[in-house]
Design a protein around this motif. Structure first.
Motif, mmCIF file in Angstrom:
data_model
loop_
_atom_site.group_PDB
_atom_site.id
_atom_site.type_symbol
_atom_site.label_atom_id
_atom_site.label_comp_id
_atom_site.label_asym_id
_atom_site.label_seq_id
_atom_site.Cartn_x
_atom_site.Cartn_y
_atom_site.Cartn_z
ATOM 1 N N UNK B 281 0.768 -1.306 -0.206
ATOM 2 C CA UNK B 281 0.089 -0.172 0.160
ATOM 3 C C UNK B 281 0.762 1.331 0.025
ATOM 4 N N UNK B 282 0.557 2.185 -0.828
ATOM 5 C CA UNK B 282 1.241 3.462 -0.872
ATOM 6 C C UNK B 282 0.099 4.645 -0.465
ATOM 7 N N UNK B 283 0.633 5.777 -0.493
ATOM 8 C CA UNK B 283 -0.361 6.937 -0.296
ATOM 9 C C UNK B 283 0.109 8.055 -0.973
ATOM 10 N N UNK B 284 -0.827 8.684 -1.541
ATOM 11 C CA UNK B 284 -0.483 10.092 -2.134
ATOM 12 C C UNK B 284 -1.519 10.934 -1.928
ATOM 13 N N UNK B 285 -0.924 12.271 -2.326
ATOM 14 C CA UNK B 285 -1.683 13.511 -2.235
ATOM 15 C C UNK B 285 -1.814 14.107 -3.418
ATOM 16 N N UNK B 286 -2.967 14.869 -4.096
ATOM 17 C CA UNK B 286 -2.755 15.456 -5.168
ATOM 18 C C UNK B 286 -2.266 16.827 -5.128
ATOM 19 N N UNK B 287 -2.384 17.475 -3.883
ATOM 20 C CA UNK B 287 -1.964 19.038 -4.093
ATOM 21 C C UNK B 287 -1.212 19.024 -2.605
ATOM 22 N N UNK B 288 0.050 19.272 -2.710
ATOM 23 C CA UNK B 288 0.949 19.269 -3.816
ATOM 24 C C UNK B 288 1.326 17.576 -3.999
ATOM 25 N N UNK B 289 1.395 17.472 -5.335
ATOM 26 C CA UNK B 289 1.762 15.909 -5.475
ATOM 27 C C UNK B 289 2.721 15.212 -4.769
ATOM 28 N N UNK B 290 2.226 14.257 -3.806
ATOM 29 C CA UNK B 290 3.126 13.693 -2.888
ATOM 30 C C UNK B 290 2.924 12.188 -2.909
ATOM 31 N N UNK B 292 4.017 8.693 -1.042
ATOM 32 C CA UNK B 292 4.734 7.489 -0.294
ATOM 33 C C UNK B 292 4.673 6.038 -0.710
ATOM 34 N N UNK B 293 5.775 5.645 -1.211
ATOM 35 C CA UNK B 293 5.974 4.629 -2.187
ATOM 36 C C UNK B 293 5.379 3.448 -1.306
ATOM 37 N N UNK B 294 4.594 2.354 -2.021
ATOM 38 C CA UNK B 294 4.035 1.276 -1.573
ATOM 39 C C UNK B 294 5.053 0.229 -0.664
ATOM 40 N N UNK B 295 4.586 -0.333 0.234
ATOM 41 C CA UNK B 295 5.432 -1.033 0.943
ATOM 42 C C UNK B 295 4.155 -1.990 1.820
ATOM 43 N N UNK B 296 4.807 -2.596 2.826
ATOM 44 C CA UNK B 296 3.863 -3.518 3.547
ATOM 45 C C UNK B 296 4.422 -3.379 5.038
ATOM 46 N N UNK B 297 5.061 -3.003 5.327
ATOM 47 C CA UNK B 297 5.736 -3.190 6.939
ATOM 48 C C UNK B 297 4.735 -2.285 7.967
ATOM 49 N N UNK B 298 4.902 -2.640 8.949
ATOM 50 C CA UNK B 298 4.421 -2.096 10.258
ATOM 51 C C UNK B 298 5.024 -0.594 10.354
ATOM 52 N N UNK B 299 6.179 -0.575 10.130
ATOM 53 C CA UNK B 299 6.804 0.519 10.014
ATOM 54 C C UNK B 299 6.218 1.595 8.896
ATOM 55 N N UNK B 300 6.158 0.935 7.892
ATOM 56 C CA UNK B 300 5.216 1.870 6.745
ATOM 57 C C UNK B 300 3.952 1.930 6.901
ATOM 58 N N UNK B 301 3.203 1.501 7.764
ATOM 59 C CA UNK B 301 1.836 1.681 8.456
ATOM 60 C C UNK B 301 1.979 2.789 9.362
ATOM 61 N N UNK B 302 2.785 2.833 10.152
ATOM 62 C CA UNK B 302 3.167 4.104 10.824
ATOM 63 C C UNK B 302 3.382 5.306 10.158
ATOM 64 N N UNK B 303 4.221 5.214 9.139
ATOM 65 C CA UNK B 303 4.615 6.464 8.337
ATOM 66 C C UNK B 303 3.434 7.038 7.690
ATOM 67 N N UNK B 304 2.720 5.960 7.056
ATOM 68 C CA UNK B 304 1.451 6.650 6.386
ATOM 69 C C UNK B 304 0.550 7.646 7.302
ATOM 70 N N UNK B 305 0.488 6.857 8.691
ATOM 71 C CA UNK B 305 -0.680 7.596 9.241
ATOM 72 C C UNK B 305 -0.073 8.891 9.912
#
Lengths: 153, 474
Positions: B281-290, B292-305
């Motif tokens: 799962x990755x995360x992105x915003x349209x404005x500004x275009x941002x 977060x590259x897709x990944x699977x780890x718990x660390x990635x989950x925390x980063x997304x939040x």
């Protein structure tokens, strides 16, 4: 409940109509067909059973000298037919659902209704009407009730 | 008395059909043979015939209530239904037959939803039965009641509407990843069963299970159907894109969450459920275009939040460039979820706009279409350049302007598939607001017509409920 009541009424009708071999055979045939009809939950079959019982009653009435017993056999036949139809109806409509109270009310109410009609009819028959033959009184009764029914609409 | 009771039929039954013939037969036989008993019997038959003519169907003086416990059952939890029928009239109802309107698809697991009884004035009967279901919403059909006289000669058949719904939790709600082909073989065996190779479990057969997964040996042995589940070993790459443009900063009213707030909430939920399902799962915003590259780890989950809680996903500060996401490439998480800002967001978000009021247009007809569509298109293109080739996109956007639908179409064209979760910020009250709502619905309809799965997420409704109601469940 309705099943038991139907079989009981059919048995009473058979016993009261058993004045000859033919009526006895017809009566027991009616009971056997009734059992089959209740087992298969078939309205036509229980109606055939009622016709057997009615046949036995009519034959018995033709030779019997006791009108009260004939009337009672006929009332029992009617009750048996009605109870059996109720049992079939409830099985078709509600299956295994609880219906005890409904059936008890139906058996009591229908017995009161049909039995009441029989009692009133017989009571009228037993009244001393002077020169009027009892058969004429009964015919008048039939005509009067028919008239009421026809005019009701 | 329950309102809206509708009489379906009122009239004689077939109970004593043939009685007239029997009566005439008895009378004739009596007259021919001179038997007083048979004539008397004919008299009884005539009296009963007269009764059948004068008796009227009982009145439907009923009150019907239904109670489901629990009202909000968990998955596979049985629900006890209590249907209470009360005679609110002043006349005894001697023959009352009640059948509850169990919705199609529900299974009655205990007792029956029907009863036959007699009711005195004020008396009541309660039918108790147990049901199980699987869908998030079932609507009960009207209760059917048949009332007959004591001999069953006449009847009144009525329907009593009792508006009740029951729904089961269907597991964690999530979005459908479209198209299915985007699911590629992955290294993560998913815990739940499905298609696959390794045996996962054998469970009770459910309607719509594929025939090829029926356990025929079990069927031959026990006579019951069972379904074989295999361990799924597939994972998708999913990027959740949040529309953070100022044009999406809309709310139904003052003090209510904006579409961006709700989109960010939805993104957080989706990130969790998709990660739980074993997807990248990755995360992105349209404005500004941002991104977060897709990944699977718990660390990635925390980063997304953390990113979702940060200014990059906020309309107020989204474009001020103060966040690390605004830099050319933020590499604070090498190899497992890089944070990138593909382009400068440009302008900061406007203050929250009440949907349909039209900050630029008095009537709101072109309320948000003034957004620079070219900039949005460029931002989407930049984002798509960064997306993995196999990525499926879930776009969270209110779709309240033309630029957003353009963005959705470009995302659909340049990704492996697109699903849209659209928080509805529109409202009514003025012609402009109504028009804005109408325009949004038209956009949603057009996107659906193009094959894009779109969830119209209404204000005040939880995302999980909305997803489940749409049948989007894991």
């Amino acid at each position: 409940m309705s099943t038991v009541a139907a079989l009981a009424a059919a048995t009473v009708a058979t016993l009261l109509a058993s004045v000859s071999t033919l009526t006895t055979v017809l009566g027991f045939a009616g009971i056997a067909v009734l059992v089959a009809g209740l087992w298969r939950c078939s309205r036509p079959v229980v109606t055939v059973a009622a016709l057997c019982l009615l046949g036995a009653t009519l034959l018995a009435g033709g030779v019997s000298t006791r009108p009260g017993l004939t009337l009672l056999a006929g009332v029992a036949t009617l009750l048996s037919w009605t109870f059996a139809q109720t049992a079939v109806d409830l099985d078709h409509a509600l299956g295994e659902s609880p219906t005890g109270r409904l059936e008890r009310t139906h058996v009591a109410g229908t017995t009161a209704l049909v039995g009441g009609c029989g009692v009133v009819t017989y009571a009228l028959y037993t009244i001393e009407w002077g020169q009027l033959p009892p058969l004429a009184v009964a015919a008048l009764l039939v005509g009067a009730v028919s008239l009421v029914g026809a005019l009701w609409d | 008395m329950t309102d809206g009771i509708a009489t379906l039929r009122a009239g004689p039954t077939e109970r004593w059909r043939g009685l007239l013939g029997g009566t005439l037969l008895a009378a004739a036989a009596g007259l021919v043979t001179g038997s007083a008993g048979l004539v008397l019997l004919a008299g009884v038959g005539t009296a009963l015939l007269a009764y059948g003519r004068v008796v009227t169907p009982p009145p439907a003086t009923l009150s019907v209530e239904r109670d489901c416990t629990p009202a909000d059952p968990d998955r596979d939890e049985p629900v006890t239904v209590e249907l209470t029928v009360t005679n609110v009239g002043e006349r005894t109802l001697s023959d009352v037959r009640v059948v509850d309107g169990v919705p199609d698809g529900l299974t009655v697991t205990d007792a029956t939803p029907a009863v036959g009884t007699a009711l005195r004035p004020g008396g009541s009967v309660t039918v108790t039965y147990e049901i199980r279901g699987s869908r998030p919403r079932y609507r009960f059909e009207p209760v059917t009641v048949v009332l007959r006289d004591v001999a069953g000669v006449v009847e009144r058949r009525v329907e009593c509407p009792v508006d009740d719904e029951i729904g089961w939790a269907t597991g964690e709600a999530t979005v459908p990843l479209a198209p299915k082909q985007s699911l590629v073989p992955g290294p993560l065996p998913v815990e739940d069963g499905g298609d696959g190779v390794a045996l996962h479990a054998v469970r009770e057969y459910q309607p719509r299970d594929p025939l090829r997964r029926i356990d025929w040996r079990h069927r031959a042995k026990t006579g019951d159907f069972a379904t074989v589940e295999y361990q799924r070993e597939r994972a998708a790459t999913v990027v959740v894109v949040v529309d953070t443009r100022p044009a999406a900063d809309l709310a139904p009213g003052p003090g209510e969450p904006t579409a961006i707030d709700r989109s960010v909430d939805a993104a957080g939920t989706l990130v969790d459920t998709l990660l739980d399902a074993g997807h990248r799962v990755g995360l992105a915003a349209l404005s500004p275009p941002t991104l977060v590259d897709p990944a699977t780890s718990e660390r990635h989950r925390r980063r997304c939040h953390e990113r979702l809680a940060g200014p990059a996903f906020s309309a107020d500060d989204g474009g001020d460039g103060t966040d690390d996401a605004a830099g050319p490439i933020a590499t604070d998480s090498p190899g497992d979820g890089e944070v990138r800002a593909a382009a400068d967001g440009g302008t900061a978000a406007d203050d929250t706009t009440e949907a349909g009021d039209g900050s630029d247009d008095a009537d709101g007809a072109e309320m948000v279409d003034s957004t620079d569509e070219t900039d949005t298109t460029a931002a989407v293109d930049t984002l798509c350049d960064r997306l993995p080739a196999t990525a499926t996109v879930v776009l969270c956007s209110p779709l309240c302007d033309r630029a957003s639908t353009t963005a959705a179409r470009r995302l659909a064209a340049r990704s492996a598939g697109l699903t849209v979760v659209s928080p509805d910020p529109t409202t009514t009250g003025t012609a402009g607001r109504g028009l804005a709502r109408l325009e949004r619905r038209t956009r949603l309809r057009r996107l659906r017509g193009e094959g894009v799965a779109v969830l119209d997420w209404q204000p005040g409704e939880s995302l999980a409920r909305s997803l489940a109601a749409a049948g989007w469940s894991a």
